[in-house]
Design an enzyme around this catalytic site. Structure first.
Site, short mmCIF file in Angstrom:
data_model
loop_
_atom_site.label_atom_id
_atom_site.label_comp_id
_atom_site.label_asym_id
_atom_site.label_seq_id
_atom_site.Cartn_x
_atom_site.Cartn_y
_atom_site.Cartn_z
CD GLU A 1 53.77 23.79 26.00
OE1 GLU A 1 54.83 23.18 25.75
OE2 GLU A 1 53.66 24.66 26.89
CG HIS B 1 57.83 30.15 26.77
ND1 HIS B 1 57.54 29.17 27.68
CD2 HIS B 1 57.43 31.32 27.34
CE1 HIS B 1 56.97 29.74 28.75
NE2 HIS B 1 56.90 31.03 28.57
ZN LIG Z 1 57.19 27.19 27.25
#
Ligand SMILES: [Zn+2]
Length: 286
Positions: free
Chosen positions: A155, A193
């Protein structure tokens, strides 16, 4: 305002003020505490103990009931631990690293990642790479329908609107170098993602410098398309499928491809130029 209503209004205002003060005090205690994540670290260790029991179980102890009668366990001497083989890059869509750390250390959110990189380049390693983080959600890449089980989730602290910082990108590059070498992750297996969840996710977004990372060996990129001639029977969806996209929602797959490889969010069918990019890219995945 009638007297009764006025009093009620004043009382509820006082209650609201009290709640606000209590929340502030709790937050101050939490953030000033020398070890604000001591309790989540404790939960981590407890969960690890539970998982260790699973690893320690002998094959005869976890054979499916229907197969038990036929099972004669003989331990092989040749084995190791399963390794991650895919890296998924995300942006947090939150306002700060602190906010994300709180999100990832609360049971109720049911989300996590292996790594979090803050804007100033601080790297938080949240979960052993060999364990399964909950970062991918419902998604598919090629025929892999359990992305969490095979991937490492990274992230980047970013609200989805701002550019990524140079400090962040430098640290990401260092991290990817370590992961690629340690787990022998193929160059093509560094994706976002949005790639595994077309139509559901857009992170890390069109501001993520995919080409720069592909040039360093993390993810594939297309080359010069000047002299590219499209085959007459070129099929966009088949090409997207070969690259890895789930094409069950064709327009969503096209958009994910666009955002990653063309770095814009225009909609509609692919232009001839865009098809050439997809064609060249597809050939690299074959
Ligand atoms: Zn994500």
């Amino acid at each position: 305002m009638p007297l009764l209503e006025n009093n009620l209004f004043k009382t509820s205002k006082k209650i609201n003020n009290c709640i606000a003060i209590i929340v502030c005090i709790c937050f101050s205690i939490y953030s000033c505490s020398p070890k604000p994540y001591a309790s989540s670290n404790k939960v981590y260790r407890e969960k690890l103990k539970e998982l260790t029991k699973t690893i320690n179980a002998l094959p005869q102890d976890n054979t499916l009931d229907s197969l038990k009668e036929n099972n004669n366990w003989i331990g092989t001497t040749n084995f190791g631990i399963r390794k991650p083989n895919l890296v998924i890059i995300h942006h947090t869509a939150q306002e700060s690293c602190e906010q994300t750390l709180r999100t990832f250390t609360k049971d109720s959110t049911q989300v996590s990642a292996h790594y979090l990189i803050c804007k100033d380049g601080t790297l938080h390693h949240l979960l052993n790479d060999y364990l399964r983080a909950w970062h991918a959600g419902i998604g598919k890449w090629g025929n892999n329908t359990d992305v969490n089980s095979t991937s490492i989730g990274i992230e980047l602290d970013n609200n989805g609107k701002d550019s990524f910082t140079e400090a962040q990108l430098h640290v990401l590059e260092d991290l990817l170098a370590v992961l690629k070498k340690k787990y022998n992750i193929p160059t093509a297996n560094f994706i976002g993602h949005l790639d595994i969840a077309p139509g559901r996710k857009v992170d890390p977004g069109i501001l993520f410098p995919w080409k720069r990372f592909a040039d360093s060996g993390y993810g594939l990129w297309y080359g010069d398309t000047t002299n590219t001639v499209l085959p007459v029977d070129f099929n966009v969806l088949m090409a997207l499928r070969i690259v890895g996209y789930d094409v069950s929602k064709p327009q969503a797959a096209i958009q994910a491809f666009r955002q990653h490889f063309l770095q814009h969010s225009n909609t509609g069918e692919l232009s001839e130029e865009e098809k050439k990019v997809l064609y060249v890219l597809m050939m690299r995945f074959m």
